[in-house]
Design a protein around this motif. Structure first.
Motif, PDB file in Angstrom:
ATOM      1  N   SER A 157     -12.472   0.923 -22.242  1.00 19.82           N
ATOM      2  CA  SER A 157     -13.732   0.778 -21.767  1.00 19.82           C
ATOM      3  C   SER A 157     -13.838   0.609 -20.295  1.00 19.82           C
ATOM      4  CB  SER A 157     -14.473  -0.464 -22.393  1.00 19.82           C
ATOM      5  OG  SER A 157     -15.690  -0.748 -21.946  1.00 19.82           O
ATOM      6  N   ILE A 158     -12.881  -0.107 -19.654  1.00 20.41           N
ATOM      7  CA  ILE A 158     -12.939  -0.164 -18.055  1.00 20.41           C
ATOM      8  C   ILE A 158     -12.590   1.190 -17.631  1.00 20.41           C
ATOM      9  CG2 ILE A 158     -11.658  -1.215 -16.447  1.00 20.41           C
ATOM     10  CD1 ILE A 158     -11.071  -3.555 -17.846  1.00 20.41           C
ATOM     11  N   LEU A 159     -11.840   2.011 -18.203  1.00 21.43           N
ATOM     12  CA  LEU A 159     -11.276   3.123 -17.548  1.00 21.43           C
ATOM     13  C   LEU A 159     -12.243   4.416 -17.899  1.00 21.43           C
ATOM     14  CD1 LEU A 159      -7.340   3.139 -18.800  1.00 21.43           C
ATOM     15  CD2 LEU A 159      -8.205   3.261 -16.655  1.00 21.43           C
ATOM     16  N   GLY A 160     -12.864   4.376 -19.058  1.00 23.83           N
ATOM     17  CA  GLY A 160     -13.844   5.370 -19.443  1.00 23.83           C
ATOM     18  C   GLY A 160     -13.162   6.589 -19.731  1.00 23.83           C
TER      19      GLY A 160
ATOM     20  N   ASP B 117       1.128   3.663 -18.103  1.00 25.54           N
ATOM     21  CA  ASP B 117       1.081   4.453 -16.973  1.00 25.54           C
ATOM     22  C   ASP B 117       0.790   3.846 -15.862  1.00 25.54           C
ATOM     23  OD1 ASP B 117       0.551   6.841 -15.254  1.00 25.54           O
ATOM     24  OD2 ASP B 117       1.153   7.980 -16.925  1.00 25.54           O
ATOM     25  N   ALA B 118       1.339   4.094 -14.979  1.00 26.50           N
ATOM     26  CA  ALA B 118       1.221   3.580 -13.527  1.00 26.50           C
ATOM     27  C   ALA B 118      -0.530   3.942 -13.105  1.00 26.50           C
ATOM     28  CB  ALA B 118       1.800   3.659 -12.376  1.00 26.50           C
ATOM     29  N   ARG B 119      -0.683   5.073 -13.552  1.00 24.96           N
ATOM     30  CA  ARG B 119      -2.167   5.509 -12.841  1.00 24.96           C
ATOM     31  C   ARG B 119      -3.155   4.905 -13.504  1.00 24.96           C
ATOM     32  NH1 ARG B 119      -0.305  11.503 -14.318  1.00 24.96           N
ATOM     33  NH2 ARG B 119       0.760  10.736 -15.852  1.00 24.96           N
ATOM     34  N   ASP B 120      -2.951   4.577 -14.974  1.00 24.08           N
ATOM     35  CA  ASP B 120      -4.091   3.702 -15.628  1.00 24.08           C
ATOM     36  C   ASP B 120      -4.029   2.323 -14.767  1.00 24.08           C
ATOM     37  OD1 ASP B 120      -4.756   5.652 -17.409  1.00 24.08           O
ATOM     38  OD2 ASP B 120      -3.245   5.006 -19.097  1.00 24.08           O
ATOM     39  N   ILE B 121      -2.736   1.489 -14.708  1.00 25.26           N
ATOM     40  CA  ILE B 121      -2.932   0.605 -13.930  1.00 25.26           C
ATOM     41  C   ILE B 121      -3.671   0.303 -12.539  1.00 25.26           C
ATOM     42  CG2 ILE B 121      -1.236  -1.483 -12.452  1.00 25.26           C
ATOM     43  CD1 ILE B 121       0.924  -0.781 -14.495  1.00 25.26           C
ATOM     44  N   ALA B 122      -3.292   1.594 -11.819  1.00 20.80           N
ATOM     45  CA  ALA B 122      -4.008   1.587 -10.604  1.00 20.80           C
ATOM     46  C   ALA B 122      -5.410   1.972 -10.693  1.00 20.80           C
ATOM     47  CB  ALA B 122      -3.577   2.710  -9.799  1.00 20.80           C
ATOM     48  N   GLU B 123      -5.955   2.612 -11.572  1.00 17.41           N
ATOM     49  CA  GLU B 123      -7.371   2.839 -12.111  1.00 17.41           C
ATOM     50  C   GLU B 123      -8.317   1.641 -12.418  1.00 17.41           C
ATOM     51  OE1 GLU B 123      -8.489   6.102 -14.629  1.00 17.41           O
ATOM     52  OE2 GLU B 123      -6.917   7.129 -13.897  1.00 17.41           O
ATOM     53  N   ILE B 124      -7.408   0.917 -13.212  1.00 16.00           N
ATOM     54  CA  ILE B 124      -8.088  -0.574 -13.541  1.00 16.00           C
ATOM     55  C   ILE B 124      -8.117  -1.436 -12.573  1.00 16.00           C
ATOM     56  CG2 ILE B 124      -7.655  -2.561 -15.061  1.00 16.00           C
ATOM     57  CD1 ILE B 124      -6.267  -0.671 -17.118  1.00 16.00           C
ATOM     58  N   ALA B 125      -7.048  -1.586 -11.781  1.00 14.31           N
ATOM     59  CA  ALA B 125      -7.335  -2.363 -10.276  1.00 14.31           C
ATOM     60  C   ALA B 125      -8.268  -1.876  -9.519  1.00 14.31           C
ATOM     61  CB  ALA B 125      -5.722  -2.179  -9.619  1.00 14.31           C
ATOM     62  N   VAL B 126      -8.626  -0.759  -9.326  1.00 10.92           N
ATOM     63  CA  VAL B 126      -9.632  -0.029  -8.516  1.00 10.92           C
ATOM     64  C   VAL B 126     -10.986  -0.632  -9.100  1.00 10.92           C
ATOM     65  CG1 VAL B 126     -10.904   2.028  -7.813  1.00 10.92           C
ATOM     66  CG2 VAL B 126      -8.470   1.778  -7.600  1.00 10.92           C
ATOM     67  N   ALA B 127     -11.101  -0.388 -10.299  1.00 14.81           N
ATOM     68  CA  ALA B 127     -12.427  -0.735 -10.960  1.00 14.81           C
ATOM     69  C   ALA B 127     -12.686  -2.300 -10.799  1.00 14.81           C
ATOM     70  CB  ALA B 127     -12.284  -0.647 -12.377  1.00 14.81           C
ATOM     71  N   GLU B 128     -11.554  -3.188 -10.814  1.00 14.35           N
ATOM     72  CA  GLU B 128     -11.810  -4.540 -10.799  1.00 14.35           C
ATOM     73  C   GLU B 128     -12.040  -4.869  -9.287  1.00 14.35           C
ATOM     74  OE1 GLU B 128     -11.893  -7.735 -12.870  1.00 14.35           O
ATOM     75  OE2 GLU B 128     -12.727  -5.673 -13.872  1.00 14.35           O
TER      76      GLU B 128
ATOM     77  N   ALA C 264       0.761  -1.163   0.136  1.00 14.70           N
ATOM     78  CA  ALA C 264       0.086   0.083   0.183  1.00 14.70           C
ATOM     79  C   ALA C 264       0.982   1.206  -0.008  1.00 14.70           C
ATOM     80  CB  ALA C 264      -1.123   0.195   1.092  1.00 14.70           C
ATOM     81  N   THR C 265       2.276   1.135   0.438  1.00 11.76           N
ATOM     82  CA  THR C 265       3.026   2.390   0.405  1.00 11.76           C
ATOM     83  C   THR C 265       3.794   2.450  -0.861  1.00 11.76           C
ATOM     84  OG1 THR C 265       4.655   1.107   1.367  1.00 11.76           O
ATOM     85  CG2 THR C 265       3.175   2.076   2.709  1.00 11.76           C
ATOM     86  N   GLY C 266       3.719   1.754  -1.905  1.00 14.84           N
ATOM     87  CA  GLY C 266       4.485   1.640  -3.174  1.00 14.84           C
ATOM     88  C   GLY C 266       3.678   2.403  -4.229  1.00 14.84           C
ATOM     89  N   THR C 267       4.380   2.542  -5.427  1.00 17.91           N
ATOM     90  CA  THR C 267       3.486   3.375  -6.517  1.00 17.91           C
ATOM     91  C   THR C 267       2.291   2.936  -6.807  1.00 17.91           C
ATOM     92  OG1 THR C 267       6.018   3.702  -7.268  1.00 17.91           O
ATOM     93  CG2 THR C 267       4.177   4.040  -8.929  1.00 17.91           C
ATOM     94  N   ILE C 268       2.132   1.725  -7.042  1.00 17.93           N
ATOM     95  CA  ILE C 268       0.635   1.071  -7.459  1.00 17.93           C
ATOM     96  C   ILE C 268       0.031   1.028  -6.291  1.00 17.93           C
ATOM     97  CG2 ILE C 268      -0.434  -0.865  -8.481  1.00 17.93           C
ATOM     98  CD1 ILE C 268       1.111   0.789 -10.705  1.00 17.93           C
ATOM     99  N   GLY C 269       0.380   0.507  -5.303  1.00 18.82           N
ATOM    100  CA  GLY C 269      -0.625   0.201  -4.048  1.00 18.82           C
ATOM    101  C   GLY C 269      -1.273   1.613  -3.432  1.00 18.82           C
ATOM    102  N   SER C 270      -0.286   2.721  -3.325  1.00 18.30           N
ATOM    103  CA  SER C 270      -0.689   3.739  -2.911  1.00 18.30           C
ATOM    104  C   SER C 270      -1.831   4.522  -3.556  1.00 18.30           C
ATOM    105  CB  SER C 270       0.558   4.669  -2.593  1.00 18.30           C
ATOM    106  OG  SER C 270       1.062   5.023  -3.829  1.00 18.30           O
ATOM    107  N   LEU C 271      -1.508   4.340  -5.238  1.00 19.23           N
ATOM    108  CA  LEU C 271      -2.590   5.119  -5.888  1.00 19.23           C
ATOM    109  C   LEU C 271      -3.778   4.453  -5.873  1.00 19.23           C
ATOM    110  CD1 LEU C 271      -0.397   5.417  -9.159  1.00 19.23           C
ATOM    111  CD2 LEU C 271      -1.396   7.165  -7.775  1.00 19.23           C
ATOM    112  N   ILE C 272      -3.820   3.200  -5.791  1.00 16.09           N
ATOM    113  CA  ILE C 272      -4.959   2.059  -5.592  1.00 16.09           C
ATOM    114  C   ILE C 272      -5.586   2.550  -4.184  1.00 16.09           C
ATOM    115  CG2 ILE C 272      -5.778  -0.181  -5.188  1.00 16.09           C
ATOM    116  CD1 ILE C 272      -3.773  -1.482  -6.902  1.00 16.09           C
TER     117      ILE C 272
END
Length: 289
Positions: free
Chosen positions: A269-272, A167-178, A8-16
């Motif tokens: 489509s997932i991201l919008g 982009d890590a922000r897109d990874i995080a947004e998709i992870a949040v959606a899922e 949760a403190t890393g690049t992806i985890g914190s964004l999620i």
């Protein structure tokens, strides 16, 4: 019942973690040290370690949905397999796992094969999960940005086969959606695998050109010498990691990192919204610098 975010403190985890909190989810951040980073209001921190079974059992006791991220470490597979076994023990049937693209193809790269082993465990045990398989992160470029700007050389030997950096922000947004999709479903959902890629196929030469355009001066690609790359990496970190990264770069030069047809449309489509481009990432990076 909460969504537990490991890493949760890393690049992806914190964004999620921030994304889930913004969506109004009940979020628990699994951390090694309390107070290391600032989380949004309402996020609960739980202290533990992925190799400490009692702390994980305690963390999983009030969890419905799990985001599992294992850092590239010598015991990465052990961490992941313990976490998944304990999740099953706790009755967790809503999991999003961060793997890597072409995990089944880069068979000689330790952390790729490690993640593929975890994917096989998820499949063999019938654990309901979303498996996210990201390509090379654009944010990895922060490690070499100073070298690019100071010496006019792009040093990552990604070759010419083509890498669809994301982009890590897109990874995080998709992870949040899922995570939200699974968490809010009335019952466990079927397992799906998503290749996460950016909208462009990049080479060492085209990446150098993007930096040249943003900086207004020439940046050249340093070439495909993976042995020299390993030596540079080993000067700043452990030798096992430098060698792992060398093998990965050799695999990228051979196979590239591109998703199957239709992947970009599915992700958008997932991201919008459209996937973020490499040129925009570089412009942002150079503006902030």
């Amino acid at each position: 019942m909460s969504i537990l975010v490991t890493g949760a403190t890393g690049t992806i985890g914190s964004l999620i973690t921030h994304g889930l909190a913004s969506a109004g989810a009940d979020v628990t951040a699994f951390v090694r040290t309390r107070g290391k980073v600032s989380f949004p209001d309402g996020v609960t921190e739980v202290v533990g370690d992925l190799t400490d079974v009692p702390s994980m059992r305690a963390a999983f006791s009030s969890v419905r949905t799990l985001f599992l991220l294992n850092a590239v470490t010598p015991d990465e597979v052990t961490q992941a397999l313990i976490a998944l076994n304990l999740a099953r023990e706790a009755g967790i049937e809503r999991i999003v796992y961060l793997s890597v693209i072409h995990a089944d193809k880069f068979t000689n790269v330790p952390h790729f094969t490690g993640k593929y082993t975890v994917e096989r465990m998820i499949e063999s045990l019938g654990i309901p999960a979303t498996i996210l398989r990201p390509a090379y992160f654009m944010q990895n470029e922060f490690m070499v940005q100073k070298a690019i700007e100071d010496y006019g050389v792009y040093p990552m030997p990604i070759g010419g086969a083509g890498v669809s950096m994301i982009d890590a922000r897109d990874i995080a947004e998709i992870a949040v959606a899922e995570l939200l999709r699974r968490d809010r479903a009335p019952s466990a959902l079927a397992t799906v695998t998503l290749d996460l890629v950016g909208p462009q196929t990049l080479t060492g030469t085209s990446v150098a050109q993007a930096w040249s355009a943003a900086l207004g001066r020439d940046v050249v690609y340093a070439g495909d010498d993976v042995a020299a790359f390993e030596g540079q990496m080993a000067a700043f970190g452990p030798s096992w990691l430098a060698y792992d990264m060398r093998l990965m770069m050799a695999g990228i030069q051979t196979f590239g990192m591109q998703a199957a047809e239709g992947a970009i449309a599915r992700l958008e489509s997932i991201l919008g919204h459209p996937l973020r481009t490499y040129e925009n990432f570089v412009r942002e990076a150079t503006t902030k610098a």
